[in-house]
Write an enzyme that holds these catalytic residues in place. Structure first.
Site, PDB file in Angstrom:
ATOM      1  N   SER A 104       0.971  -1.312  -0.223  1.00  0.00           N
ATOM      2  CA  SER A 104       0.110   0.056   0.235  1.00  0.00           C
ATOM      3  C   SER A 104       0.905   0.885  -0.188  1.00  0.00           C
ATOM      4  O   SER A 104       2.134   1.337   0.582  1.00  0.00           O
ATOM      5  CB  SER A 104      -1.265   0.206   1.417  1.00  0.00           C
ATOM      6  OG  SER A 104      -1.734  -1.077   1.571  1.00  0.00           O
ATOM      7  N   HIS A 125      -7.180   0.527   6.120  1.00  0.00           N
ATOM      8  CA  HIS A 125      -6.965  -1.522   6.736  1.00  0.00           C
ATOM      9  C   HIS A 125      -7.210  -1.355   7.869  1.00  0.00           C
ATOM     10  O   HIS A 125      -7.555  -2.742   8.687  1.00  0.00           O
ATOM     11  CB  HIS A 125      -5.412  -1.276   5.796  1.00  0.00           C
ATOM     12  CG  HIS A 125      -5.984  -1.369   4.401  1.00  0.00           C
ATOM     13  ND1 HIS A 125      -6.211  -2.302   3.752  1.00  0.00           N
ATOM     14  CD2 HIS A 125      -5.267  -0.771   3.520  1.00  0.00           C
ATOM     15  CE1 HIS A 125      -5.944  -2.298   2.141  1.00  0.00           C
ATOM     16  NE2 HIS A 125      -5.581  -1.435   1.653  1.00  0.00           N
TER      17      HIS A 125
END
Lengths: 427, 427, 427, 427
Positions: free
Chosen positions: C299, C364
């Site tokens: 990410s 997340h």
């Protein structure tokens, strides 16, 4: 869109099959391709046919060009018919023309490789492999006439299997799978598609694209046709394929222009789909758009300039055109009248074996179309200049005339043409 | 579920095609069937093939039995190969075995009706018509050997077109179309399905049903197999097909019992799908249910009682069993031991042309299965009593043994059997 | 591929509907949009709802930006709830908390435009129109708080209709429709897809792409995730998205890297799909590829550099990094240790309202993932340099920890992190 | 037909999800249903919503009737809105009618069980579970008004989710899945379908059947209509539903008779689909069969005989008919004129709250149809005798009159009728 799963499952089933059926013996299925082929048409093929066929498919896919040549030579040498057996069977048939003797003779004349091909076809991707084999073989054939017998057998089988009754006509549009669409870009043979944006314009509301598919080759179009819906018969191709051409309302169209037809599978050369495709698409469009009443091609004339060159020895106009035609030169206009006349002669009178010299003319006239109009500056691309001094031609499909045109053409070599085109001959 | 629309559209396209291409001439497409057939393989067929083919399909569908016979006699008389041409081609080939001469000989031995059939196939429903034709023809064949040549050609073509590579295996369950499900009820040949409720039980969670389909016959299963998921090898069929049998959790099963296999298309007689079907289903089930490790049939023994009768002349037990076996009589138990022994003899030793007399045995043993177990009171239905004194047999498909079993059987006529069944021979 | 036909049929049905139901009266359905809206929620809407709804959809589609603003102001002014009626209903409920009074109060608080939107939804493309309306509205909202009430109603309805239970997860690959694939190119928000060849690499055998679709928007992915199948947790994104990266065998992968998640529909802002998508895809991949046992993101850290700048006032390392980080300079290596440490602080300690400042971390960690590893030179693109000094982070989804992580995060603001990342804090 | 595989995969994904997310803690997901529901709308629901929702679905499916009652009482008692919070929010709104305060008031009036239901909907089979819940609830409601609040919430949600824009119209024919077809047999409410052969006749070429489906209930028709294609308006139903009625060519039809409309889902009671269905099917049939220009029902008159009985106190004819009507008695003919007159009065004049007493009349007249013709001996079944002295009625849908009829009916209670039916009133 679950196809991923299914493909994987199917693949894995086949893997298992292979392992299951191959574990047993001294001759592993990964073995020598010639042995595999002999096994496949023999007793082992009865029990483990699919697994053996898959092994052949995989082994074939891994061959390099030299190995492929060796493989075809093997097929020619070891899988052909037995000459002595044929003669014996012919003798028996001569003595007694009973059905049993006829069947034996027919069986004897059939090369064992036909059965081999039928068994290869049982594997996943079997049909695709056989089509690829023929493509490879056709490349090799020019210099190796001894392989023609192999080609004859592949052609025979594929022609039977790709019978029109097994084909599906599908409309292609922007919702079609990318795996299919990229084939259009790759296979377009008349007016090249320059990437995805170009393709997208050809699939918009005022365009149609149709292709034939065979169930065993689900992602592979066999042949496709591109159609523009227009008002009146289009005279030039560049406006049709311009990426930024404005999109018209199909409800306003009265004419369907077939501006490109491309065969996709080299391995199916000599198996003709175009005639069926055009007629089916005409019927489809009549159903979808009843106001569309005119069906015409806008076609290239690929052999014109070469013919002009030959004619040039006797004809000054032809010589001039073939030598220095340039649409951008002021000269071009002067050439218009003689070129139109020469083109009419080329299309209507230049023949070989009683049929037109021009391959595109031969195709459409054989289908029952007529020569409708010759178009000045119809294709101003480099290819258009080079092949046909920018001329294009419309072949008109009038459903009510198709059968008559075809029979006159087939039986008497007579070419149907509009009076306008006939008139050009007299100028 | 848009199929209705599509069918109508397709039908209507074909209608238009017919009108378009037929309007022209003195010979309307609705004309005489013989003329239509000649036209279809002639020049008209080139231009108007699909329309002519459709006319043939329609005309054929309207024939009554007597007319069908006349039609087949026409095919035999007028569409066969030309004997003189064959002999000439054979002579030419004898003088020079060049490829061109071989191809001419092969072409001469092929009856023109093969091309006729290929062209009929281009029509909508063409394939279905040809399969129906052959079904009709097979019925007529017994008393009319002169039609065998027509059958040989149909068989040749259909065998090539129904190649396993073109078939799709589909799972059948309660979400399948009623148009397909009713075919199961109609075609089930082993343990009759008594209506929709009976069928539904056979499609529940602890059952599986798979069929092969051909793309040109989308609603017509070619062959189907019914499978029960069980713990251990089932010994009796009534519990499997009882409409009110409790539904078990398939996750608990360790065995798949193939308890019924039925061919559906009489017109495809002699084209074998069963071997492929069983092996594909085994692979599929291994994929879906890895805990299922045993694959066995529960099969009828259709010829047993008739054989017992013949044996009865020499063997008192056989005579007794064939004459008065009744599962409800106290006597039956007394007969168990001799019947089991006789059945083992029947399956393992009663042969014809080196192969088992029993047709079901011949099929499974030819596929590479082995005789695993004979089941006392396996089928207590009237048919079970009548055919096999209620005995049934399990044929076991062990993937790792299939190829060895098949080769021993094919090459040496050796029958694979469990030691338990072999042991019965010695009792 | 029959969709063309079907669409046309459906379109034409709707056309007919419009004509049928509109022919009657003084107020043609093509009339003024405000009137149409009032009609649609009134009595005419009962009889001719679909036709009116379609008219609203068409009229809305034709509005320019200024007209759209006027339309939303109309919705705010004329289709809001009646304040007096609410207060009366509240009084009645206060006197008697009977169900009838509660329902009246609830009905009074619901703006009539909710019913208007529900009726617009009945038209073909109704749902798409409402999603587009909200997209347009969100653009206008910043400067016009008076429209927030309209947005609240649209959001309320769309959140209910786009309930996860109505979404379908679909795998996207190269066989997916081009109409869907082009949306991926358009919507990819993390690592831009540079055209079709780039896209194709991201859909090959060692990649996966999944999207949620809603049945009323069949060609419109709502959100999609791109996954790379790898050995070990990937530390850098450029090797994953390189167009010429070699394609690995997915059977060899032990890890799935979620390297890009993109929302597609601005009009659905605030309706969250990402959490469901990731968990569903984890479950799907476990099913398809049992050997894949690690599920991690790779990410971006979009807010890192901006935060460094702010931190730079107090921290020399942060100041240095934010001012002059350049991965190509020899200096960069010197910065590695301090940057890794700062990044760990940023992810684990930089908070706003008790949640991480970084939006990707917030997403997340809120889903129950943990911070697994910070990757030096993970994204060397210009964007990577600009946003995060080329750092990337892996968030690890361990199914067995997800619920615990989520609850600790939600209830106590505790962030799950590997000991390696925690260790960086102490350096 | 790959649905089997897919279902299994989906099921197994959900299983995994459950295990994955449930393995952790003291409160297993198999726990108490009330706790599960509280968890689902609480924090755990954020992280493990789908798994919790699935657990609720499974637990609910296992409840017996008594437990279901307890569950609904729990929903009524513990998941309703907070009265005090509503009043506080109302006060705040009274002081300041800002959007934020309105939204708080709206939120306070919404029962938390609405959010519970939305989350239950996330599970596989969630929507089906909610529809089933409402069916169960409606059964309990009669004697338990305290549950009405729960019903109001379920109704509110389902009405929004089953918006016409989300429904798919599908044609049903013999190629439809047996899983759907058996629902027709089960749900047909007007003229019972006696098994599969009976059903098959109703799906042949001169019949049509259409149903609405919701994407979340793929095998469950919501409502279906049966249509006969006829010449002229049918006057009697028995010839239409006779199993052995000859099948007519649909191309010869000029009229579509809607002879049966059945709702399928008790759990969707009060959510109306019939009006949309009829109008959509009219549009569809106009598209498919342009020569069909008349659209009419052939409808029962379920309340006639009961009304006659009541009228009988004042009217001798009514008394006689209600007491001893028997179509087989010679008497019947004598009754024809008075019965036709009374029926016209019943349909046009017998009202309740300004609307027709007869529920079928109320439905079709509310849709904009008109009373076209009363049919003597239209339904001679036992039910026909019992309910309506064998009379039936045609309601005519003339697209161009529908809106006017509807508005006159809705605004002024005016009933549209043919002059023939009006004339009966005067006899």
């Amino acid at each position: 869109m679950a196809t991923g799963w299914l493909n994987r499952i199917i693949g894995s089933i086949a893997d298992q099959g292979r392992e299951l059926f191959a574990s047993r013996s001294g001759r592993p299925i990964g073995g020598d391709l010639a042995t595999l082929c002999h096994d496949l048409i023999g007793e082992r093929g009865e029990a483990s046919g699919t697994a053996l066929a898959r092994a052949v498919v995989e082994r074939y896919a891994a061959l390099g060009p030299a190995e492929r040549l060796a493989f075809f030579e093997l097929l020619a040498a070891q899988f052909g018919p037995d000459q002595a057996a044929i003669l014996l069977a012919a003798d028996a048939y001569r003595r007694d023309a009973a059905l049993a003797n006829l069947l034996k003779l027919a069986a004897a004349t059939e090369a064992p490789r036909q059965e081999l091909f039928r068994r290869v076809n049982m594997a996943p991707d079997g049909t695709a492999t056989l089509v690829a084999m023929r493509e490879h073989l056709l490349d090799l054939l020019r210099d190796r006439p001894q392989l023609e017998s192999v080609d004859a057998d592949l052609h025979h089988l594929l022609a039977s299997w790709f019978n029109r009754g097994f084909l599906r006509l599908e409309r292609i549009d922007w919702r079609t799978s990318a795996a299919v669409l990229e084939k259009l870009i790759a296979y377009e043979a008349v007016h090249a598609i320059e990437g995805w944006e170009d393709l997208r314009r050809r699939l918009q509301d005022d365009r149609r694209c149709f292709a034939f598919f065979h169930p065993a080759l689900p992602d592979e179009p066999l042949i496709f046709v591109e159609v523009a819906l227009t008002r009146g018969i289009a005279a030039a191709v560049q406006p049709l394929i311009a990426r930024d051409a404005p999109v018209a309302d199909p409800a306003g169209a009265d004419t369907a222009i077939f501006y490109s037809i491309s065969n996709c599978q080299k391995g199916l050369r000599g198996i003709s789909f175009g005639n069926f495709l055009i007629k089916q698409v005409v019927a489809d469009l009549q159903q979808e758009l009843p106001q569309v009443e005119t069906f015409s091609t806008l076609s290239p004339i690929p052999g014109l300039r070469a013919w002009l060159k030959k004619e040039g020895r006797a004809d000054g106009d032809a010589a001039a055109a073939s030598e220095r035609f340039d649409p951008a030169s002021p000269d071009a206009t002067v050439m218009k009248a003689p070129l139109m006349r020469l083109c009419a002669r080329y299309l209507l009178q230049a023949k070989k074996d009683g049929k037109p010299v021009d391959p595109v003319a031969r195709f459409h006239l054989g289908n029952g179309a007529r020569v409708e109009r010759i178009n000045w500056l119809g294709d101003v691309s480099a290819k258009g200049v080079r092949e046909s001094c920018c001329l294009m031609v419309n072949y008109l499909y009038r459903p009510e005339d198709i059968e008559r045109n075809h029979e006159a053409y087939a039986n008497e070599g007579r070419i149907a043409a509009s009076s306008a085109v006939r008139g050009l001959l007299k100028e």
